[in-house]
Design an enzyme around this catalytic site. Structure first.
Site, mmCIF file in Angstrom:
data_model
loop_
_atom_site.group_PDB
_atom_site.id
_atom_site.type_symbol
_atom_site.label_atom_id
_atom_site.label_comp_id
_atom_site.label_asym_id
_atom_site.label_seq_id
_atom_site.Cartn_x
_atom_site.Cartn_y
_atom_site.Cartn_z
ATOM 1 N N GLY A 12 -8.765 32.051 71.881
ATOM 2 C CA GLY A 12 -7.835 31.174 72.605
ATOM 3 C C GLY A 12 -7.555 31.683 74.000
ATOM 4 O O GLY A 12 -6.407 31.949 74.373
ATOM 5 N N VAL A 54 -12.721 27.789 66.874
ATOM 6 C CA VAL A 54 -12.425 28.806 65.855
ATOM 7 C C VAL A 54 -12.224 28.214 64.460
ATOM 8 O O VAL A 54 -12.100 28.954 63.485
ATOM 9 C CB VAL A 54 -11.205 29.679 66.240
ATOM 10 C CG1 VAL A 54 -11.479 30.482 67.493
ATOM 11 C CG2 VAL A 54 -9.928 28.854 66.347
ATOM 12 N N ASN A 80 -5.353 34.929 68.621
ATOM 13 C CA ASN A 80 -4.318 34.235 69.385
ATOM 14 C C ASN A 80 -4.458 32.713 69.370
ATOM 15 O O ASN A 80 -3.472 32.004 69.541
ATOM 16 C CB ASN A 80 -4.371 34.763 70.828
ATOM 17 C CG ASN A 80 -3.622 33.879 71.797
ATOM 18 O OD1 ASN A 80 -2.392 33.889 71.845
ATOM 19 N ND2 ASN A 80 -4.350 33.076 72.579
ATOM 20 N N SER A 132 4.950 33.715 65.531
ATOM 21 C CA SER A 132 5.927 32.953 66.319
ATOM 22 C C SER A 132 7.291 33.153 65.671
ATOM 23 O O SER A 132 7.362 33.459 64.472
ATOM 24 C CB SER A 132 5.553 31.464 66.300
ATOM 25 O OG SER A 132 6.603 30.678 66.840
ATOM 26 N N TYR A 145 3.585 23.523 61.592
ATOM 27 C CA TYR A 145 3.514 24.706 62.463
ATOM 28 C C TYR A 145 4.208 25.904 61.820
ATOM 29 O O TYR A 145 3.657 27.015 61.793
ATOM 30 C CB TYR A 145 4.131 24.387 63.828
ATOM 31 C CG TYR A 145 3.938 25.490 64.840
ATOM 32 C CD1 TYR A 145 2.662 25.822 65.302
ATOM 33 C CD2 TYR A 145 5.022 26.217 65.337
ATOM 34 C CE1 TYR A 145 2.476 26.842 66.226
ATOM 35 C CE2 TYR A 145 4.845 27.235 66.262
ATOM 36 C CZ TYR A 145 3.575 27.550 66.708
ATOM 37 O OH TYR A 145 3.389 28.563 67.623
HETATM 38 N N1 LIG Z 1 3.911 28.972 73.955
HETATM 39 C C1 LIG Z 1 4.791 29.378 73.058
HETATM 40 O O1 LIG Z 1 6.027 29.167 73.199
HETATM 41 C C2 LIG Z 1 4.349 30.150 71.846
HETATM 42 C C3 LIG Z 1 5.328 30.821 71.096
HETATM 43 C C4 LIG Z 1 4.939 31.532 69.975
HETATM 44 C C5 LIG Z 1 3.614 31.599 69.621
HETATM 45 N N2 LIG Z 1 2.684 30.931 70.365
HETATM 46 C C6 LIG Z 1 1.296 31.023 69.936
HETATM 47 O O2 LIG Z 1 0.556 31.630 70.974
HETATM 48 C C7 LIG Z 1 -0.815 31.255 70.833
HETATM 49 C C8 LIG Z 1 -1.354 30.816 72.196
HETATM 50 O O3 LIG Z 1 -0.672 29.658 72.599
HETATM 51 P P1 LIG Z 1 -0.251 29.394 74.116
HETATM 52 O O4 LIG Z 1 1.212 29.257 74.141
HETATM 53 O O5 LIG Z 1 -0.893 30.363 75.013
HETATM 54 O O6 LIG Z 1 -0.831 27.913 74.305
HETATM 55 P P2 LIG Z 1 -2.055 27.336 75.148
HETATM 56 O O7 LIG Z 1 -1.899 27.648 76.590
HETATM 57 O O8 LIG Z 1 -2.161 25.910 74.731
HETATM 58 O O9 LIG Z 1 -3.309 28.167 74.613
HETATM 59 C C9 LIG Z 1 -3.885 27.930 73.358
HETATM 60 C C10 LIG Z 1 -5.266 28.532 73.348
HETATM 61 O O10 LIG Z 1 -5.805 28.367 72.012
HETATM 62 C C11 LIG Z 1 -7.090 27.836 72.141
HETATM 63 N N3 LIG Z 1 -7.468 27.038 70.979
HETATM 64 C C12 LIG Z 1 -6.767 26.043 70.390
HETATM 65 N N4 LIG Z 1 -7.504 25.479 69.419
HETATM 66 C C13 LIG Z 1 -8.693 26.139 69.403
HETATM 67 C C14 LIG Z 1 -9.888 26.016 68.656
HETATM 68 N N5 LIG Z 1 -10.004 25.102 67.670
HETATM 69 N N6 LIG Z 1 -10.915 26.843 68.925
HETATM 70 C C15 LIG Z 1 -10.823 27.760 69.910
HETATM 71 N N7 LIG Z 1 -9.721 27.939 70.650
HETATM 72 C C16 LIG Z 1 -8.678 27.130 70.405
HETATM 73 C C17 LIG Z 1 -7.066 26.995 73.399
HETATM 74 O O11 LIG Z 1 -8.377 26.902 73.934
HETATM 75 P P3 LIG Z 1 -9.285 25.574 73.944
HETATM 76 O O12 LIG Z 1 -8.365 24.385 73.945
HETATM 77 O O13 LIG Z 1 -10.088 25.733 75.190
HETATM 78 O O14 LIG Z 1 -10.119 25.684 72.718
HETATM 79 C C18 LIG Z 1 -6.193 27.847 74.312
HETATM 80 O O15 LIG Z 1 -6.984 28.793 74.985
HETATM 81 C C19 LIG Z 1 -0.852 30.174 69.751
HETATM 82 O O16 LIG Z 1 -1.237 30.757 68.528
HETATM 83 C C20 LIG Z 1 0.593 29.708 69.681
HETATM 84 O O17 LIG Z 1 0.913 29.183 68.409
HETATM 85 C C21 LIG Z 1 3.021 30.224 71.473
#
Ligand SMILES: NC(=O)c1ccc[n+]([C@@H]2O[C@H](COP(=O)([O-])OP(=O)(O)OC[C@H]3O[C@@H](n4cnc5c(N)ncnc54)[C@H](OP(=O)(O)O)[C@@H]3O)[C@@H](O)[C@H]2O)c1
Length: 223
Positions: A12, A54, A80, A132, A145
């Site tokens: 990710g 993934v 991630n 999270s 989620y």
């Molecule tokens: N933002 C928050 O407030 C928050 C809080 C707690 C936890 N998180 C967790 O942090 C992690 C990263 O999220 P983020 O906040 O950085 O959001 P983001 O900017 O939307 O990034 C998500 C990443 O995951 C990748 N991804 C999603 N589906 C995928 C797939 N099927 N195959 C490969 N890659 C995939 C996306 O890449 P592609 O779309 O290019 O595939 C992107 O690079 C997630 O697990 C999320 O649940 C986020």
């Protein structure tokens, strides 16, 4: 772990926390492989992007075959990749539910099984799983989620207990809201956010702790 010259795999990496973690790992001297569907916007002599969904066993197998053909082992895996949506339970289609569980949970298992043999042989290594605060308490609209992130906590704690005797550290990081593309599709708008670079610096701090210390879990919230 001293990251200089170490091999890291991050899932990710095309945006958000994963992209920030890649930058920090490269700054610390690691060789980094990033997996995402969209191109990861990073140009660095020690960074390689591998296009992979993934949720696909085959894509994950091919990615790790390519990585392990170049390096004996992966020293650091950061699971991630993920996404979320917050909606009434009856509006969630079964295929949406499965895609979320496949992305947020099953992908961690699929990646982990490729790195553990090399880490066991080396007697060291680290796996960081992205949980999270939604994996610590239920949230209205968060059936899918929160279920996925509670499961990430259970997967991580069990993996930690399984691997610590081999010198392998497993950590689950549980952030509150972080300003990323996550909220473009999540259907909720938090009042306060942390920044992806700050979460990345925390992850680097955990990874670079002395090898004898195992940070099994960390929850962090915006103030
Ligand atoms: N933002 C928050 O407030 C928050 C809080 C707690 C936890 N998180 C967790 O942090 C992690 C990263 O999220 P983020 O906040 O950085 O959001 P983001 O900017 O939307 O990034 C998500 C990443 O995951 C990748 N991804 C999603 N589906 C995928 C797939 N099927 N195959 C490969 N890659 C995939 C996306 O890449 P592609 O779309 O290019 O595939 C992107 O690079 C997630 O697990 C999320 O649940 C986020």
């Amino acid at each position: 772990m001293n990251l200089a010259g170490k091999t890291a795999v991050v899932t990710g990496t095309s945006s958000g926390i994963g992209l920030a973690v890649c930058r920090s790992l490269l700054d610390a001297g690691a060789v980094v492989f990033g997996l995402s569907r969209r191109e990861t916007p990073l140009v660095h002599e020690h960074f390689r992007w591998i296009q992979a969904d993934v949720t696909s066993d085959i894509a994950i197998d091919q990615a790790f075959d390519a990585i392990l053909a170049q390096f004996d082992r992966v020293d650091l895996l950061i699971n991630n990749a993920g996404f979320g949506f917050f909606r009434d339970v009856e509006s969630i289609e079964p295929a949406e539910w499965r895609r979320l569980i496949d992305t947020n949970l099953t992908a961690m298992f699929l990646c982990t099984r490729h790195v553990v043999p090399g880490m066991k042989a080396a007697g060291s290594g680290m796996i960081v799983n992205m949980g999270s605060v939604a994996g610590k308490r239920g949230i209205k609209g968060g059936t899918a989620y929160c279920a996925s992130k509670f499961a990430v906590n259970g997967f991580s704690e069990s993996l930690m207990e399984e691997l610590r005797e081999f010198g392998i550290r497993v950590t689950c990081v549980n952030p509150g809201s972080v300003r990323t593309e996550f909220f473009d599709h999540a259907g909720i708008e938090p009042k306060k956010y942390m920044q992806p670079d700050d979460v990345a610096s925390l992850i680097i701090s955990l990874v670079t702790l002395p090898e004898g210390m195992l940070p099994d879990e960390l929850t962090l919230r915006p103030i």
